[in-house]
Design a protein around this motif. Structure first.
Motif, PDB file in Angstrom:
ATOM      1  N   HIS A   1      -3.727  10.867   3.021  1.00  0.00           N
ATOM      2  CA  HIS A   1      -2.579  10.788   2.383  1.00  0.00           C
ATOM      3  C   HIS A   1      -2.388   9.759   2.213  1.00  0.00           C
ATOM      4  N   VAL A   2      -2.997   8.472   3.159  1.00  0.00           N
ATOM      5  CA  VAL A   2      -2.341   7.369   3.246  1.00  0.00           C
ATOM      6  C   VAL A   2      -1.783   6.481   2.008  1.00  0.00           C
ATOM      7  N   ARG A   3      -2.547   6.717   1.077  1.00  0.00           N
ATOM      8  CA  ARG A   3      -2.293   6.455  -0.472  1.00  0.00           C
ATOM      9  C   ARG A   3      -0.877   6.678  -0.622  1.00  0.00           C
ATOM     10  N   SER A   4      -0.562   7.961  -0.830  1.00  0.00           N
ATOM     11  CA  SER A   4       0.547   8.536  -1.078  1.00  0.00           C
ATOM     12  C   SER A   4       1.645   7.769  -0.219  1.00  0.00           C
ATOM     13  N   ALA A   5       1.547   7.667   1.022  1.00  0.00           N
ATOM     14  CA  ALA A   5       2.387   7.050   2.160  1.00  0.00           C
ATOM     15  C   ALA A   5       2.702   5.916   1.928  1.00  0.00           C
ATOM     16  N   LEU A   6       1.970   5.356   0.833  1.00  0.00           N
ATOM     17  CA  LEU A   6       1.942   3.697   1.542  1.00  0.00           C
ATOM     18  C   LEU A   6       2.111   3.522  -0.474  1.00  0.00           C
ATOM     19  N   ALA A   7       3.197   4.206  -0.899  1.00  0.00           N
ATOM     20  CA  ALA A   7       2.670   4.603  -2.537  1.00  0.00           C
ATOM     21  C   ALA A   7       4.811   4.375  -2.126  1.00  0.00           C
ATOM     22  N   ALA A   8       4.836   5.547  -1.588  1.00  0.00           N
ATOM     23  CA  ALA A   8       6.347   6.289  -1.133  1.00  0.00           C
ATOM     24  C   ALA A   8       7.680   4.887  -0.297  1.00  0.00           C
ATOM     25  N   CYS A   9       6.032   3.911   0.561  1.00  0.00           N
ATOM     26  CA  CYS A   9       6.934   3.210   1.301  1.00  0.00           C
ATOM     27  C   CYS A   9       7.539   1.963   0.307  1.00  0.00           C
ATOM     28  N   GLY A  10       6.501   1.389  -0.426  1.00  0.00           N
ATOM     29  CA  GLY A  10       6.703   0.293  -1.670  1.00  0.00           C
ATOM     30  C   GLY A  10       5.573   0.425  -2.438  1.00  0.00           C
ATOM     31  N   GLU A  11       4.616  -1.562  -2.570  1.00  0.00           N
ATOM     32  CA  GLU A  11       3.743  -0.944  -3.849  1.00  0.00           C
ATOM     33  C   GLU A  11       2.492  -1.202  -2.947  1.00  0.00           C
ATOM     34  N   LEU A  12       1.181  -0.930  -3.752  1.00  0.00           N
ATOM     35  CA  LEU A  12       0.065  -0.745  -3.388  1.00  0.00           C
ATOM     36  C   LEU A  12      -0.912  -0.855  -4.210  1.00  0.00           C
ATOM     37  N   ALA A  13      -1.330  -2.050  -3.951  1.00  0.00           N
ATOM     38  CA  ALA A  13      -3.007  -2.546  -4.959  1.00  0.00           C
ATOM     39  C   ALA A  13      -4.389  -2.258  -4.517  1.00  0.00           C
ATOM     40  N   LEU A  14      -4.983  -1.486  -5.398  1.00  0.00           N
ATOM     41  CA  LEU A  14      -6.543  -1.393  -4.595  1.00  0.00           C
ATOM     42  C   LEU A  14      -7.632  -1.623  -5.084  1.00  0.00           C
ATOM     43  N   TRP A  15      -8.398  -2.898  -4.379  1.00  0.00           N
ATOM     44  CA  TRP A  15      -8.506  -4.017  -4.915  1.00  0.00           C
ATOM     45  C   TRP A  15     -10.225  -3.734  -4.897  1.00  0.00           C
ATOM     46  N   ARG A  16     -11.311  -4.181  -5.586  1.00  0.00           N
ATOM     47  CA  ARG A  16     -12.645  -3.849  -5.484  1.00  0.00           C
ATOM     48  C   ARG A  16     -12.616  -5.913  -4.840  1.00  0.00           C
ATOM     49  N   ILE A  17     -13.403  -6.317  -4.280  1.00  0.00           N
ATOM     50  CA  ILE A  17     -14.154  -7.547  -4.386  1.00  0.00           C
ATOM     51  C   ILE A  17     -15.757  -7.626  -4.400  1.00  0.00           C
ATOM     52  N   ALA A  18     -15.878  -8.766  -5.215  1.00  0.00           N
ATOM     53  CA  ALA A  18     -17.924  -8.549  -4.982  1.00  0.00           C
ATOM     54  C   ALA A  18     -18.268  -9.836  -3.994  1.00  0.00           C
ATOM     55  N   MET A  19     -17.624  -8.959  -2.681  1.00  0.00           N
ATOM     56  CA  MET A  19     -18.410  -9.044  -1.838  1.00  0.00           C
ATOM     57  C   MET A  19     -19.121  -7.918  -0.672  1.00  0.00           C
ATOM     58  N   ARG A  20     -20.213  -8.451  -0.259  1.00  0.00           N
ATOM     59  CA  ARG A  20     -20.267  -7.449   1.223  1.00  0.00           C
ATOM     60  C   ARG A  20     -20.908  -8.826   2.724  1.00  0.00           C
ATOM     61  N   PRO A  21     -20.446  -7.115   3.662  1.00  0.00           N
ATOM     62  CA  PRO A  21     -19.457  -5.750   3.165  1.00  0.00           C
ATOM     63  C   PRO A  21     -18.051  -6.782   3.239  1.00  0.00           C
ATOM     64  N   GLY A  22     -17.177  -5.303   2.470  1.00  0.00           N
ATOM     65  CA  GLY A  22     -15.896  -5.238   2.461  1.00  0.00           C
ATOM     66  C   GLY A  22     -16.115  -5.204   0.927  1.00  0.00           C
ATOM     67  N   ARG A  23     -16.419  -4.611   0.298  1.00  0.00           N
ATOM     68  CA  ARG A  23     -15.341  -4.674  -1.318  1.00  0.00           C
ATOM     69  C   ARG A  23     -14.798  -3.861  -1.534  1.00  0.00           C
ATOM     70  N   PRO A  24     -14.533  -2.935  -0.508  1.00  0.00           N
ATOM     71  CA  PRO A  24     -12.524  -2.313  -1.546  1.00  0.00           C
ATOM     72  C   PRO A  24     -11.857  -3.377   0.215  1.00  0.00           C
ATOM     73  N   LEU A  25     -10.354  -3.454  -1.061  1.00  0.00           N
ATOM     74  CA  LEU A  25      -9.214  -3.712  -0.489  1.00  0.00           C
ATOM     75  C   LEU A  25      -8.177  -3.148  -0.789  1.00  0.00           C
ATOM     76  N   ALA A  26      -7.374  -2.700   0.451  1.00  0.00           N
ATOM     77  CA  ALA A  26      -5.782  -2.885   0.310  1.00  0.00           C
ATOM     78  C   ALA A  26      -4.915  -3.384   0.058  1.00  0.00           C
ATOM     79  N   PHE A  27      -4.070  -3.637  -0.583  1.00  0.00           N
ATOM     80  CA  PHE A  27      -3.156  -4.874  -0.181  1.00  0.00           C
ATOM     81  C   PHE A  27      -1.898  -4.199  -0.919  1.00  0.00           C
ATOM     82  N   GLY A  28      -0.892  -4.307   0.055  1.00  0.00           N
ATOM     83  CA  GLY A  28       0.428  -4.022  -0.724  1.00  0.00           C
ATOM     84  C   GLY A  28       2.001  -4.264   0.550  1.00  0.00           C
ATOM     85  N   MET A  29       3.045  -4.113  -0.169  1.00  0.00           N
ATOM     86  CA  MET A  29       4.079  -4.612   0.145  1.00  0.00           C
ATOM     87  C   MET A  29       4.443  -3.551   0.296  1.00  0.00           C
ATOM     88  N   LEU A  30       5.337  -3.150   2.165  1.00  0.00           N
ATOM     89  CA  LEU A  30       6.672  -2.415   2.442  1.00  0.00           C
ATOM     90  C   LEU A  30       7.908  -2.495   2.180  1.00  0.00           C
TER      91      LEU A  30
END
Length: 479
Positions: A304-333
């Motif tokens: 439920h983290v994503r839905s909670a974040l969406a309720a508290c601000g903005e959230l972006a889910l990114w896929r970054i061309a790197m390894r390790p660590g392709r998924p990254l979430a960035f948001g503003m609360l």
């Protein structure tokens, strides 16, 4: 930035590492405020960020002084090797001479008598002020002291004796000004010594102390809130249930943050329900300058983290061309902090990958540069051409070029960060080798790492003996 980082189209394609750094830099620049400052005693300054420009109130050193023990004299009192002036009865150039010693200048107890005259010398210790009339210091090893009666005197004597004389050997090799530290040769009075944003290392604190400063203005440390979620996550010290994992990521991140002088608001392991996460996020946004979690925010994660974040601000889910660590979430609360003047009302949020190595690598590539920016630190990049650009790359760890000690493989469409160690090859050269298995769950690969080996996008193979760029993880890193 032509496209908002929260535009859904950002999540539809793979971002390069450079794109992600650039977008993050622009996003954070929009919410930046000058950090508040405070004055602290110099002993509490290491690891803090300087909040003022420091102008030297004095010369360092404050007076011209001796660089070693010996005698001070005027070079003109010695034979002139360059002119070849004959000083012996046979017309030969003498390599020794004898002068009278009129006193002593000691560190903390300078000579206060008359200036040296031609043919005179003075005993002097390291750091002692050079007496008037002297311009050169000759080290103890070239000297032999004699009493007024011609008897030898010990080198260990500090105070001179009445009628004492000194024999100087190797005088033709002595140059005017040798073994002398000029007043202000390190720092001149009125010069700028440091600028705001300087990370106060032990060396920096030593320089401030040499200026006589007892306290200094520094930025207040950032506060970062951190939490973990997931029914499988277990706190160290508790019994590990079937299918459970210990919460290594939170402890690694807390240690990384504290190593950078960041204050930590540790929220622990949150219940995996939307109401608990939402309440924790709202509370953290009022007390912290940034919020970080790991795992649970990637596309397809069942929590439920994503839905909670969406309720508290903005959230972006990114896929970054790197390894390790392709998924990254960035948001503003959204936040309403107690000190509204020092905040934009928005608190950055980073959701890092769940695999332990991926968590640390994405922290080092994206979160740590963001913290340096927000804390008021100077850019680490030395490239003046990009100084006007707003990209977090300018706050990343400096890169060094080394030689690959083994063949390194990657996928051409991404940047690969292998964990590396510096070793000597059979030719005595420094080369970089991987720490062994490089899976994103092999946390011991970070334990052994001295650097991150960066295999750039477009390069599928780096052969042994070829140059490779590394990010050093030593000072202000993780080792």
């Amino acid at each position: 930035m032509s496209l908002s980082c929260f535009d859904p189209r950002f999540g539809e394609r793979m971002l390069s590492v450079d794109e992600a750094l650039s977008v993050l830099g622009e996003s954070l620049a929009g919410v930046m405020r000058t950090p508040r400052s405070e004055r602290v005693a110099l002993a509490q300054a290491p690891g803090r960020v300087l909040a003022e420009t420091v102008i030297s109130p004095l010369d360092v050193p404050a007076q011209t002084n001796a660089a070693m023990d010996g005698i001070a004299l005027a070079r003109a009192s010695l034979p002139d090797a360059e002119s070849g002036e004959p000083l012996s009865d046979r017309g030969e150039l003498s390599d020794h001479c004898e002068l009278s010693v009129i006193g002593s200048s000691l560190a903390g107890h300078p000579w206060t008598g008359r200036a040296l005259a031609a043919g005179e010398a003075m005993r002097i210790t390291t750091g002692a002020a050079l007496p008037a009339g002297a311009d050169t210091v000759i080290m103890q090893e070239q000297l032999e002291y004699r009493s007024a009666q011609g008897e030898g005197l010990g080198e260990g004597l500090i105070e001179s004796e009445a009628g004492e004389r000194v024999v100087i050997e190797g005088v033709t090799s002595i140059r005017r000004g040798q073994n002398v530290r000029q007043a202000g040769e390190d720092i001149a009075r009125g010069s700028q010594v440091m600028a705001a944003g300087q990370w106060l290392t032990p060396a920096a604190v030593g320089v401030l102390a040499s200026l006589g400063l007892a306290e200094v203005a520094v930025y207040r440390p950032l506060m970062v809130a951190i939490f973990s979620t997931g029914d499988e996550v277990t706190a160290p010290g508790e019994t590990l249930p079937a299918g459970g994992i210990y919460d290594a990521n939170r402890f690694s991140l807390v240690a990384l943050l504290r190593d950078q002088g960041i204050e930590v608001l540790d929220l622990g392991i949150l219940s995996d329900d939307e109401a608990s996460v939402s309440a924790a996020l709202r509370d953290a946004a009022t007390r912290a300058d940034m919020v970080i979690t790991s795992g649970g925010v990637s596309v397809g994660e069942a929590d439920h983290v994503r839905s909670a974040l969406a309720a508290c601000g903005e959230l972006a889910l990114w896929r970054i061309a790197m390894r390790p660590g392709r998924p990254l979430a960035f948001g503003m609360l959204r936040a309403t902090p107690a000190d509204a003047e020092s905040s934009s009302g928005q608190v950055p949020f980073f959701g890092l990958p769940g695999n332990p190595v991926a968590t640390m690598v994405t922290f080092l590539q994206f979160v740590l540069p963001a913290l340096r920016l927000l804390s008021g630190q100077q850019r680490l990049a030395k490239d003046e051409a990009s100084a006007s650009a707003t990209t977090l790359a300018q706050w990343q760890a400096p890169r060094l070029q080394l030689i690959a000690g083994e063949t390194l493989c990657s996928r051409a469409e991404r940047v690969d960060y292998h964990r590396g160690q510096i070793v000597l090859d059979d030719q005595g050269r420094q080369v970089v080798m991987t720490t062994g298995r490089q899976g994103s769950g092999i946390l011991t690969s970070m334990l052994l790492a001295e650097c991150l080996i960066e295999i750039p996008a477009g390069c599928a193979t780096l052969h042994a003996g070829e140059p490779v760029m590394v990010q050093w993880l030593g000072s202000r890193g993780i080792v």
